[in-house]
Design an enzyme around this catalytic site. Structure first.
Site, PDB file in Angstrom:
ATOM      1  N   ARG A  56       0.924  -1.424   0.240  1.00  0.00           N
ATOM      2  CA  ARG A  56      -0.038  -0.100   0.212  1.00  0.00           C
ATOM      3  C   ARG A  56       0.914   1.514   0.344  1.00  0.00           C
ATOM      4  O   ARG A  56       1.979   0.798   0.070  1.00  0.00           O
ATOM      5  CB  ARG A  56      -1.415   0.122   0.816  1.00  0.00           C
ATOM      6  CG  ARG A  56      -0.200   0.336   2.550  1.00  0.00           C
ATOM      7  CD  ARG A  56      -1.130  -0.090   3.844  1.00  0.00           C
ATOM      8  NE  ARG A  56       0.010   0.625   4.645  1.00  0.00           N
ATOM      9  CZ  ARG A  56      -0.707   0.246   5.977  1.00  0.00           C
ATOM     10  NH1 ARG A  56      -2.468   0.219   6.676  1.00  0.00           N
ATOM     11  NH2 ARG A  56      -0.083   0.033   7.064  1.00  0.00           N
ATOM     12  N   ILE A  77       5.101  -7.824   5.160  1.00  0.00           N
ATOM     13  CA  ILE A  77       5.052  -8.447   5.826  1.00  0.00           C
ATOM     14  C   ILE A  77       3.457  -8.861   6.459  1.00  0.00           C
ATOM     15  O   ILE A  77       3.179  -9.999   6.743  1.00  0.00           O
ATOM     16  CB  ILE A  77       5.289  -7.854   7.155  1.00  0.00           C
ATOM     17  CG1 ILE A  77       5.443  -9.044   8.159  1.00  0.00           C
ATOM     18  CG2 ILE A  77       4.202  -6.228   7.478  1.00  0.00           C
ATOM     19  CD1 ILE A  77       6.172  -8.771   9.826  1.00  0.00           C
ATOM     20  N   TYR A 113      13.001   6.864  15.133  1.00  0.00           N
ATOM     21  CA  TYR A 113      12.481   6.774  13.764  1.00  0.00           C
ATOM     22  C   TYR A 113      13.714   7.631  12.732  1.00  0.00           C
ATOM     23  O   TYR A 113      14.541   7.300  12.580  1.00  0.00           O
ATOM     24  CB  TYR A 113      11.134   7.158  13.751  1.00  0.00           C
ATOM     25  CG  TYR A 113      11.285   7.496  11.987  1.00  0.00           C
ATOM     26  CD1 TYR A 113      10.223   6.507  11.536  1.00  0.00           C
ATOM     27  CD2 TYR A 113      11.025   8.951  11.568  1.00  0.00           C
ATOM     28  CE1 TYR A 113      10.490   7.046   9.735  1.00  0.00           C
ATOM     29  CE2 TYR A 113      10.669   8.891  10.487  1.00  0.00           C
ATOM     30  CZ  TYR A 113      10.104   7.897   9.664  1.00  0.00           C
ATOM     31  OH  TYR A 113       9.928   7.931   8.232  1.00  0.00           O
ATOM     32  N   VAL A 152       3.650  12.604   4.415  1.00  0.00           N
ATOM     33  CA  VAL A 152       3.222  12.006   3.125  1.00  0.00           C
ATOM     34  C   VAL A 152       2.298  10.921   3.114  1.00  0.00           C
ATOM     35  O   VAL A 152       2.086  11.427   4.489  1.00  0.00           O
ATOM     36  CB  VAL A 152       4.445  10.535   2.204  1.00  0.00           C
ATOM     37  CG1 VAL A 152       3.518  10.245   0.984  1.00  0.00           C
ATOM     38  CG2 VAL A 152       5.816  11.355   1.778  1.00  0.00           C
ATOM     39  N   GLN A 200       3.284   4.720   0.012  1.00  0.00           N
ATOM     40  CA  GLN A 200       4.285   4.968  -0.750  1.00  0.00           C
ATOM     41  C   GLN A 200       4.817   3.404  -1.862  1.00  0.00           C
ATOM     42  O   GLN A 200       4.880   3.413  -3.269  1.00  0.00           O
ATOM     43  CB  GLN A 200       5.079   5.341  -0.231  1.00  0.00           C
ATOM     44  CG  GLN A 200       5.245   6.867   0.059  1.00  0.00           C
ATOM     45  CD  GLN A 200       6.623   7.106   0.288  1.00  0.00           C
ATOM     46  OE1 GLN A 200       7.602   6.827  -0.057  1.00  0.00           O
ATOM     47  NE2 GLN A 200       6.439   7.560   1.982  1.00  0.00           N
ATOM     48  N   THR A 252      -0.255   8.890   4.212  1.00  0.00           N
ATOM     49  CA  THR A 252      -0.271   7.428   3.843  1.00  0.00           C
ATOM     50  C   THR A 252      -0.711   7.450   4.982  1.00  0.00           C
ATOM     51  O   THR A 252      -0.203   7.883   6.459  1.00  0.00           O
ATOM     52  CB  THR A 252       1.333   6.669   3.803  1.00  0.00           C
ATOM     53  OG1 THR A 252       2.255   6.985   5.409  1.00  0.00           O
ATOM     54  CG2 THR A 252       2.107   7.314   2.550  1.00  0.00           C
TER      55      THR A 252
END
Length: 275
Positions: free
Chosen positions: A20, A42, A173, A206, A22, A208
């Site tokens: 899904r 995954i 991150y 982005v 990007q 998502t």
């Protein structure tokens, strides 16, 4: 449907996190330019510390349909990029089916929130394990096939704007994405003799499932000073970028038009990192 004469016709691309967002966009856009696709995700929870919903088998199936709608072939499999044996098996099966490997888009990643000294071991190890170690495992599995093919090629490592600047509230991150810069630049030198280019891209804001607006709002409400590290984009002050806008850059880096670039960090941020 892709034209036979697309800029990537005859090439094969390996895309992680392809179910899904990007990853799907990158796979479909590469197919549109003529590449056959090896797609993996995954399709299951990565860890209890990741709070947004994971991709599903149905999502990966939709990617397959979208690639095939472009007239290209696709080998798709549910694989955790932390699983070395399954990664290597998929690479071998992809080369057996398609005969070569030319492009790798190391896209899979996860995001979490928390101040560094308040993170649990699970939060830290999940983000580092997927974003850094999983990317390294992806590259370790795919690079030999690219070398053996003898066609050169292009590797696109999907880092983040957080790989170029501090991002308070998700330092684990940022640490993982900064580390990808070192990985990218080292590999660019090591693979130069084989004609394989390696670059990292650094998307910002982005649209998502990873974005988690509620988690961001809660973090900024508790720590108002952090918001200054997440400025609006000069070219688009409101809203988010689309995955397809990131794919514009991925497709360019995959093709011959970017042939002089290797070991570069490319912000895809509509100017936000200039604040």
């Amino acid at each position: 449907m892709s034209a036979r004469g697309g800029s990537l016709h005859g090439r094969v691309a390996f895309v992680t996190g392809a179910a899904r967002a990007q990853g799907r966009s990158h796979a479909v856009r590469l197919a549109r330019e003529g590449a056959d696709i090896v797609a993996l995700d995954i399709c299951a929870p990565v860890s209890g510390s990741v709070t947004y919903p994971p991709a599903t088998s149905e999502d990966l199936g939709e990617t397959v349909r979208a690639v095939e709608a472009e007239g290209r072939k696709v080998l798709a499999r549910e694989v955790d990029i932390r699983d070395d044996a399954e990664l290597r098996r998929l690479v071998a099966d992809g080369v057996e089916q398609f005969g070569r490997l030319d492009i790798v888009v190391a896209n899979a990643g996860v995001l979490g929130w928390g101040r560094l000294w308040e993170l649990t071991d699970e939060q830290w190890e999940t983000v580092i394990g997927v974003n850094l170690t999983g990317t390294w495992r992806t590259l370790r599995a795919t690079v030999p096939a690219m070398i053996d093919a003898g066609n050169g090629g292009s590797i696109v490592v999907v880092s983040s704007s957080a790989g170029l600047k501090a991002t308070p509230g998700n330092g684990h991150y940022a640490a993982s994405k900064h580390a990808l810069v070192a990985l990218t630049n080292t590999l660019a030198i090591e693979l130069g003799e084989f004609g394989i280019r390696v670059n990292s891209i650094h998307p910002y804001s982005v649209d998502t499932p990873m974005i988690e607006p509620e988690a961001m709002i809660q973090t900024f409400a508790k720590h108002p000073g952090y918001v200054h590290s997440f400025p609006p984009m000069p070219l688009q002050p409101k809203g988010f970028m689309t995955p397809d806008e990131i794919s514009d850059v991925v497709v360019w880096l995959a093709g011959d038009g970017s042939g002089a670039l290797s070991g570069n960090q490319i912000p895809v941020d509509k100017g936000a990192l200039k604040y």
